[in-house]
Scaffold this active site. Structure first.
Site, PDB file in Angstrom:
ATOM      1  N   ARG A 220      85.375  13.367  72.615  1.00 34.89           N
ATOM      2  CA  ARG A 220      87.226  12.975  72.170  1.00 34.89           C
ATOM      3  C   ARG A 220      88.291  13.944  72.829  1.00 34.89           C
ATOM      4  O   ARG A 220      87.539  15.517  73.027  1.00 34.89           O
ATOM      5  CB  ARG A 220      86.416  13.384  70.487  1.00 34.89           C
ATOM      6  CG  ARG A 220      85.869  15.487  70.780  1.00 34.89           C
ATOM      7  CD  ARG A 220      85.685  15.125  69.365  1.00 34.89           C
ATOM      8  NE  ARG A 220      85.382  16.938  68.744  1.00 34.89           N
ATOM      9  CZ  ARG A 220      84.536  16.736  67.537  1.00 34.89           C
ATOM     10  NH1 ARG A 220      84.363  16.132  66.631  1.00 34.89           N
ATOM     11  NH2 ARG A 220      84.085  17.759  67.338  1.00 34.89           N
TER      12      ARG A 220
ATOM     13  N   ASP B 241      91.700  15.844  71.617  1.00 36.69           N
ATOM     14  CA  ASP B 241      92.812  16.488  70.386  1.00 36.69           C
ATOM     15  C   ASP B 241      94.009  15.541  70.474  1.00 36.69           C
ATOM     16  O   ASP B 241      94.043  14.658  71.289  1.00 36.69           O
ATOM     17  CB  ASP B 241      92.296  18.458  70.669  1.00 36.69           C
ATOM     18  CG  ASP B 241      90.570  18.891  70.569  1.00 36.69           C
ATOM     19  OD1 ASP B 241      90.218  18.712  69.894  1.00 36.69           O
ATOM     20  OD2 ASP B 241      90.727  20.380  71.056  1.00 36.69           O
TER      21      ASP B 241
ATOM     22  N   ARG C 128      93.106  24.996  76.971  1.00 35.92           N
ATOM     23  CA  ARG C 128      94.030  25.175  75.861  1.00 35.92           C
ATOM     24  C   ARG C 128      93.940  26.694  76.657  1.00 35.92           C
ATOM     25  O   ARG C 128      94.786  27.408  76.605  1.00 35.92           O
ATOM     26  CB  ARG C 128      94.042  24.300  74.834  1.00 35.92           C
ATOM     27  CG  ARG C 128      94.777  23.071  75.379  1.00 35.92           C
ATOM     28  CD  ARG C 128      94.548  21.886  74.286  1.00 35.92           C
ATOM     29  NE  ARG C 128      95.637  22.753  73.497  1.00 35.92           N
ATOM     30  CZ  ARG C 128      95.948  22.173  71.785  1.00 35.92           C
ATOM     31  NH1 ARG C 128      94.853  21.410  71.504  1.00 35.92           N
ATOM     32  NH2 ARG C 128      96.332  22.690  71.165  1.00 35.92           N
TER      33      ARG C 128
END
Length: 251
Positions: free
Chosen positions: A49, A51, A194
């Site tokens: 997945r 974000d 990130r």
């Protein structure tokens, strides 16, 4: 029969890949398109997945349906039906036990940043005006390969059973238009890339020495690492599988 779909998307308009209540996602749009064209309820399982706001240059999912008589025609119709920010490259018949998520052996992400304001890359990359020491950033990035427990870079209060990831490469390249951070691993934690990039930028701006990475990872504390950089610069660029998964199409 089971099929893999190879597809890509620009994530600005979506709250990530995975279905969510009261929020538009890539999975929801793809499932609706498939269900409409195949005239049956279709559910897909993704390779992972992403974000909200993150993009994918290469993503896979699998779904089960009766044998498709004309795969090329379905790819064409899907692309005509889907919005412009989602594209299907291929639909591939696979073994019935093939799994888009669990059979993936490697994933690669890129993070894009620009050093000068560029209106054509505004939605595609993170603008950093501060001077950056790329050699120090690469020195710190290389240290990631010495570790497996990356709890310090994981989103807080996540429900994962392990924070272990096998990071196989991590490096910065400097191009004419943009700087790109590339990282490859068997799996990633939520928000991990990130957070890693935010920490490496702190190194590049001289806020910490490259060696500080050792203490951050050992702490297992998300608060010790750098801030998460914006989602708009993050791209899932490659998902790798064992070759035998795709041999079914040859039969």
């Amino acid at each position: 029969m089971r099929y893999f779909i190879q597809f890509s998307y620009f994530g600005k308009a979506y709250h990530g890949w995975q279905n969510q209540p009261n929020a538009i996602t890539v999975q929801e749009v793809l499932e609706k398109a498939l269900s409409t064209l195949l005239r049956a309820k279709v559910e897909v399982v993704g390779a992972g997945r992403t974000d909200s706001g993150v993009h994918a240059k290469q993503m896979f999912c699998h779904f089960d349906v009766d044998a498709i008589s004309d795969i090329d025609e379905l790819v064409y119709r899907l692309n005509a039906f889907l919005p412009d920010d989602i594209a299907v490259q291929a639909i591939i018949p696979v073994a019935q036990d093939a799994h888009a998520r669990f059979d993936a052996v490697e994933r690669t992400y890129e993070y894009w940043l620009v050093k000068e304001k560029d209106p054509f890359l505004f939605d595609h990359a993170h603008f950093v005006k501060h001077p950056l020491d790329v050699d120090s950033m690469n020195k710190a990035a290389k240290m990631l390969l010495d570790y497996t427990d990356f709890e310090c870079f994981s989103k807080s209060n996540t429900d994962v059973k392990t924070f272990d990831c096998d990071v196989r490469e991590a490096f910065w390249t400097v191009g004419k238009e943009k700087w790109v951070f590339t990282i490859t691993a068997d799996r990633f934690l939520r928000n991990m890339v990130r957070a890693v990039v935010g920490t490496l930028l702190d190194v590049g701006m001289g806020k910490m020495a490259p060696e500080r990475i050792h203490q951050i990872i050992a702490s297992k504390d998300r608060g010790e690492a750098g801030v998460s950089v914006p989602a708009k610069g993050l791209y899932l660029t490659k998902v790798s599988y064992p070759k035998e998964i795709f041999d079914e199409q040859k039969g």
